[in-house]
Write an enzyme that holds these catalytic residues in place. Structure first.
Site, PDB file in Angstrom:
ATOM      1  N   TYR A   1      -0.637  -3.488  -7.343  1.00 60.75           N
ATOM      2  CA  TYR A   1      -0.920  -4.103  -6.154  1.00 60.75           C
ATOM      3  C   TYR A   1      -1.773  -3.645  -6.139  1.00 60.75           C
ATOM      4  O   TYR A   1      -2.806  -2.551  -5.423  1.00 60.75           O
ATOM      5  CB  TYR A   1       0.399  -2.869  -4.620  1.00 60.75           C
ATOM      6  CG  TYR A   1      -0.331  -3.489  -3.369  1.00 60.75           C
ATOM      7  CD1 TYR A   1       0.228  -5.192  -3.055  1.00 60.75           C
ATOM      8  CD2 TYR A   1      -0.730  -3.378  -2.643  1.00 60.75           C
ATOM      9  CE1 TYR A   1      -0.224  -5.849  -2.092  1.00 60.75           C
ATOM     10  CE2 TYR A   1      -0.350  -3.961  -1.334  1.00 60.75           C
ATOM     11  CZ  TYR A   1      -0.910  -5.075  -1.212  1.00 60.75           C
ATOM     12  OH  TYR A   1      -0.691  -5.695   0.348  1.00 60.75           O
TER      13      TYR A   1
ATOM     14  N   ARG B   1       0.991  -1.147  -0.034  1.00 61.27           N
ATOM     15  CA  ARG B   1       0.091   0.023  -0.037  1.00 61.27           C
ATOM     16  C   ARG B   1       0.765   1.348  -0.116  1.00 61.27           C
ATOM     17  O   ARG B   1       1.679   1.049   0.836  1.00 61.27           O
ATOM     18  CB  ARG B   1      -1.401  -0.399   0.879  1.00 61.27           C
ATOM     19  CG  ARG B   1      -2.311  -0.518   1.370  1.00 61.27           C
ATOM     20  CD  ARG B   1      -2.692  -0.892   1.731  1.00 61.27           C
ATOM     21  NE  ARG B   1      -2.755  -1.109   3.430  1.00 61.27           N
ATOM     22  CZ  ARG B   1      -2.698  -0.709   4.205  1.00 61.27           C
ATOM     23  NH1 ARG B   1      -2.285   0.509   4.643  1.00 61.27           N
ATOM     24  NH2 ARG B   1      -2.455  -0.850   5.560  1.00 61.27           N
TER      25      ARG B   1
ATOM     26  N   SER C   1      -3.287 -15.192  10.634  1.00 61.91           N
ATOM     27  CA  SER C   1      -3.004 -16.461  11.393  1.00 61.91           C
ATOM     28  C   SER C   1      -4.116 -16.780  13.175  1.00 61.91           C
ATOM     29  O   SER C   1      -4.604 -17.660  13.717  1.00 61.91           O
ATOM     30  CB  SER C   1      -1.660 -16.545  11.912  1.00 61.91           C
ATOM     31  OG  SER C   1      -1.353 -15.850  12.619  1.00 61.91           O
TER      32      SER C   1
ATOM     33  N   ARG D   1       2.265  -4.948  16.803  1.00 64.47           N
ATOM     34  CA  ARG D   1       3.502  -5.635  16.664  1.00 64.47           C
ATOM     35  C   ARG D   1       4.601  -4.750  18.382  1.00 64.47           C
ATOM     36  O   ARG D   1       5.043  -4.016  17.681  1.00 64.47           O
ATOM     37  CB  ARG D   1       4.264  -5.740  15.640  1.00 64.47           C
ATOM     38  CG  ARG D   1       5.303  -6.481  15.562  1.00 64.47           C
ATOM     39  CD  ARG D   1       5.850  -6.036  14.301  1.00 64.47           C
ATOM     40  NE  ARG D   1       5.257  -7.410  13.189  1.00 64.47           N
ATOM     41  CZ  ARG D   1       5.265  -8.231  12.760  1.00 64.47           C
ATOM     42  NH1 ARG D   1       6.853  -8.631  13.017  1.00 64.47           N
ATOM     43  NH2 ARG D   1       4.448  -9.352  11.887  1.00 64.47           N
TER      44      ARG D   1
ATOM     45  N   CYS E   1       0.376  -8.810  11.290  1.00 63.42           N
ATOM     46  CA  CYS E   1       0.654  -8.253  12.822  1.00 63.42           C
ATOM     47  C   CYS E   1      -0.540  -9.484  13.261  1.00 63.42           C
ATOM     48  O   CYS E   1      -0.477  -9.090  14.854  1.00 63.42           O
ATOM     49  CB  CYS E   1      -0.270  -7.493  13.571  1.00 63.42           C
ATOM     50  SG  CYS E   1       1.230  -5.951  12.976  1.00 63.42           S
ATOM     51  N   GLY E   2      -0.563 -11.001  12.134  1.00 60.25           N
ATOM     52  CA  GLY E   2      -1.172 -12.095  12.891  1.00 60.25           C
ATOM     53  C   GLY E   2      -2.794 -11.768  13.431  1.00 60.25           C
ATOM     54  O   GLY E   2      -3.576 -12.767  13.746  1.00 60.25           O
TER      55      GLY E   2
ATOM     56  N   ASN F   1       4.910  -9.082   0.948  1.00 62.45           N
ATOM     57  CA  ASN F   1       4.360  -9.176   1.534  1.00 62.45           C
ATOM     58  C   ASN F   1       3.455  -9.816   0.293  1.00 62.45           C
ATOM     59  O   ASN F   1       2.159  -9.431  -0.546  1.00 62.45           O
ATOM     60  CB  ASN F   1       4.271  -7.195   0.703  1.00 62.45           C
ATOM     61  CG  ASN F   1       2.735  -7.148   1.636  1.00 62.45           C
ATOM     62  OD1 ASN F   1       1.811  -7.758   2.675  1.00 62.45           O
ATOM     63  ND2 ASN F   1       2.119  -5.753   0.722  1.00 62.45           N
TER      64      ASN F   1
ATOM     65  N   ASP G   1      -9.915  -9.636   8.127  1.00 65.38           N
ATOM     66  CA  ASP G   1      -9.223  -7.990   7.763  1.00 65.38           C
ATOM     67  C   ASP G   1     -10.443  -6.695   8.692  1.00 65.38           C
ATOM     68  O   ASP G   1     -10.392  -6.096   8.637  1.00 65.38           O
ATOM     69  CB  ASP G   1      -9.314  -7.891   6.044  1.00 65.38           C
ATOM     70  CG  ASP G   1      -8.104  -7.037   5.668  1.00 65.38           C
ATOM     71  OD1 ASP G   1      -7.362  -6.637   6.563  1.00 65.38           O
ATOM     72  OD2 ASP G   1      -8.057  -6.449   5.282  1.00 65.38           O
TER      73      ASP G   1
HETATM   74  C1  OXD Z   1      -3.471  -4.904   4.967  1.00 62.19           C
HETATM   75  C2  OXD Z   1      -4.085  -6.304   4.307  1.00 62.19           C
HETATM   76  O1  OXD Z   1      -2.364  -4.365   4.515  1.00 62.19           O
HETATM   77  O2  OXD Z   1      -5.239  -6.076   4.584  1.00 62.19           O
HETATM   78  O3  OXD Z   1      -4.101  -4.457   6.062  1.00 62.19           O
HETATM   79  O4  OXD Z   1      -3.939  -6.492   3.523  1.00 62.19           O
HETATM   80 MN    MN Z   2      -5.574  -5.151   6.562  1.00 62.25          MN
END
Ligand code: OXD
Ligand code: MN
Length: 626
Positions: free
Chosen positions: A221, A87, A277, A419, A273-274, A386, A290
């Site tokens: 991207y 981004r 996961s 983080r 940052c997890g 990324n 997200d």
């Molecule tokens: C971000 C994504 O960059 O979720 O936050 O891709």
């Molecule tokens: Mn995100």
């Protein structure tokens, strides 16, 4: 008939014109016709919810070369340019008119100047190309959460990705009638060479909040181009603030408690940052990784996943740590891999995948071999840090059955995590809603990652992990969060987590799977089924409970020394952080609610008093049960 409709009739073939005309929405015609006039595409394809339209977009992604096939059925890959891998914060700006007050923390440009600039880059940008018109619904369909959105793009990769990530929304637009209340997203890749955008110096992502419109150009991207994702999140945050709900950078998941109970959590973590996961922790159920919308419905906080797919970071995804997604990425399914390494056998590889590094292949830097260096002499890793995968949530074996429920799920807990290598304990419960919003959400800091361009590892202020996407003044945003549930009888519990705490020797104190235990502890806390220790900053777990949970859920020992090192209060660091946060709000956040300073100062005084009596480091065993 006005000129907009005339132009549409002239530029679209009969079939595509009919699909658009069926929506009978003048604001939509204006948006599409203006974009066609500006970008001048060779042809226009209008996508309905029909399978054949969606299949056409997928086919075009392969025919155009934006995606290529991999060995496994349904798998494709796509590359973004070498300098277009994350981004672009610096070139993402709000278009502001004279009447708008955004505060200094938001990146803005005068509306007239910004529109002129971005229009000049979009002018004739689609000559000889196909423009895809795609309709989506943010959030479940037929729901109080639904927001219709239309995306125009000359990238079949973007259009295809969105297909995996969002619920199609042509029928939602039919229901919308002639209302102008929808999000508008216009994207062009700009000039291409070898299939990648070349004018990255002219990469721009400009957001017009007054017209709910986003322009994005000279980039491919996903984070800059998939308009339904972070670009719509910015529009949604503003809309939510006007309407009294919340649009958040949050996962949604179900955590299982005793007796088959499921408690729903939302969780905000800065990019990389997890968050994904956590949402995929084995044994629990995922709704989203997200973006979530939260609303109060019948006196309870309810949440939905805005999306229905995952654009996930692939780095470190391996069979051992992420079995759920590993299974999807290594079996036939519809998957788009981006910026990974592809070998001659058309097998994708990525950093941290647990496999032997192949002898070579192609990646975002073209032909790649181990040890390859860039112009500056830096070694190019086999895949970008990324690099991503894009899949439907439906592919996951642990998908929660409530993903598409129009009323979402009731939220039992909200988790904020950053983080943080040296300050916060692995898990901590706030005293109440307001304390949690202020000391966990609004005080969140995180060390930067590869999800955005720029230096990594720099500590940044990131309230609610949303700082990149907040589109109103930060003070008002925090105030909205406080107000959102303040008066409810059933408020979600608020926790802070930190997966990245390091010991004195610089190594991580926890392994990835430990987060399962933190989730289980939080779930029990929500139901009042486990005790805790009361520190001046919140409640932390008791040793015996963690020892038991580590044994039960991970089958491992949890030594007392590990507990003490992880849960000791590092008062010097904690106080330094509190001073940093107070200073930021005092000096650069207009409209900060007074209660934020009151809560932070009261906590700081409690911590200072403790520091006076016990020093900089206080063992968890020094705190009483609370
Ligand atoms: C971000 C994504 O960059 O979720 O936050 O891709
Ligand atoms: Mn995100």
């Amino acid at each position: 008939m006005g000129w907009h409709e005339e132009l549409l009739k002239r530029k679209l073939d009969r079939d595509n014109y009919r699909k658009l005309a069926r929506l009978a929405n003048p604001s939509l015609y204006h948006f599409v016709a203006d974009a066609i006039k500006l970008c001048n595409p060779g042809s226009v394809f209008v996508t309905t919810d029909a399978d054949e339209d969606v299949a056409y977009v997928r086919r075009r992604a392969l025919e155009s070369g934006e995606e290529k096939s991999l060995a496994l059925e349904g798998h494709t890959y796509h590359f973004d340019g070498y300098h277009d891998q994350a981004r672009d914060r610096a070139n993402t700006k709000y278009l502001v008119s004279a009447s708008m007050e955004l505060g200094a923390r938001l990146s803005a440009i005068g509306k007239e100047e910004g529109l002129k600039e971005v229009h000049s880059y979009l002018q004739d940008a689609m000559v000889g190309r196909e423009m895809f018109v795609r309709f989506f619904c943010l959030g479940p369909r037929n729901s109080p959460f639904s927001i219709p959105a239309v995306q125009l793009t000359d990238s079949s990769y973007v259009a295809h990705s969105e297909d995996l990530l969002y619920r199609s929304g042509y029928e939602e637009f039919r229901k919308l009638g002639d209302s102008p209340d929808f999000f508008r997203l216009l994207h062009s890749q700009g000039e291409l060479k070898d299939d990648v955008s070349v004018n990255t110096d002219k990469r721009r992502i400009y957001i017009d909040l007054e017209n709910n419109t986003v322009y994005s150009t000279n980039t491919q991207y996903g984070g800059n181009t998939i308009g339904l994702k972070k670009l719509s999140l910015r529009l949604a945050i503003r809309k939510a603030s006007e309407e009294g709900w919340l649009a958040e950078h949050m996962l949604v998941m179900g955590v299982r408690g005793p007796g088959g109970r499921v408690t729903y959590f939302t969780g905000a973590f800065p990019s990389a940052c997890g968050k994904t996961s956590t949402a995929m922790v084995p044994g629990e159920t995922i709704l989203g990784d997200d973006i979530a919308y939260l609303r109060v419905i019948d006196g309870k906080v309810r949440a939905v996943n805005v999306e229905c797919g995952i654009f996930g970071i692939i780095r470190d995804v391996n069979a051992q740590d992420d079995p759920v997604i590993w299974e999807v990425l290594t079996a036939p399914a519809e998957v788009i891999f981006s910026n990974v390494l592809v070998t001659e056998e058309d097998i994708p590889f990525w950093l941290g995948d647990g496999r032997e590094v192949p002898a070579g292949g192609i990646n975002h830097s073209a032909k790649w071999w181990p040890g390859k260096q860039d112009e500056a002499g830096n070694e190019i890793p086999l895949s970008h840090r990324n690099a991503r995968y894009t899949v439907w949530l439906e592919e996951l074996s642990n998908l929660d059955p409530h993903l598409h429920d129009p009323l979402g799920v009731e939220v039992g807990a909200i988790v904020y995590g950053g983080r943080d290598s040296d300050t916060s304990v692995p898990v901590e419960q706030s005293f109440d809603w307001v304390h949690g919003i202020i000391t966990k959400g609004a005080s969140l800091e995180s060390e930067t990652t590869a999800a955005t361009l720029g230096k990594k590892g720099v500590r940044q202020f990131s309230p609610m992990s949303n700082s990149d996407f907040i589109s109103i003044s930060f003070g008002r945003y925090v105030q909205n969060n406080i107000r959102f549930a303040e008066k409810l009888d059933h408020k979600p519990f608020i926790f802070g987590v930190n997966y990245f705490l390091k010991g004195q020797d610089g190594s991580y104190l926890n392994v990835m799977e430990d987060k399962r235990v933190w989730l289980k502890w939080m779930e029990l806390r929500v139901h009042g089924e486990v005790g805790a220790l009361r520190t001046p900053a919140g409640f932390i777990p008791r040793y015996q409970d963690l020892q038991h949970l580590f044994h039960e859920h991970l089958g491992k020992e949890y030594p007392e020394e590990a507990y003490v090192e992880q849960f000791a209060l590092r008062l010097d660091k904690k106080l330094a952080k509190m001073l940093r946060i107070e200073k930021i709000y005092r000096e650069s956040v207009p409209e900060t609610p007074a209660v934020l300073f009151a809560v932070l100062q009261a906590q700081r005084q409690r911590l200072e008093a403790l520091q006076k009596s016990k020093g900089d480091w206080v063992s968890p065993f020094d705190f009483p049960e609370g």
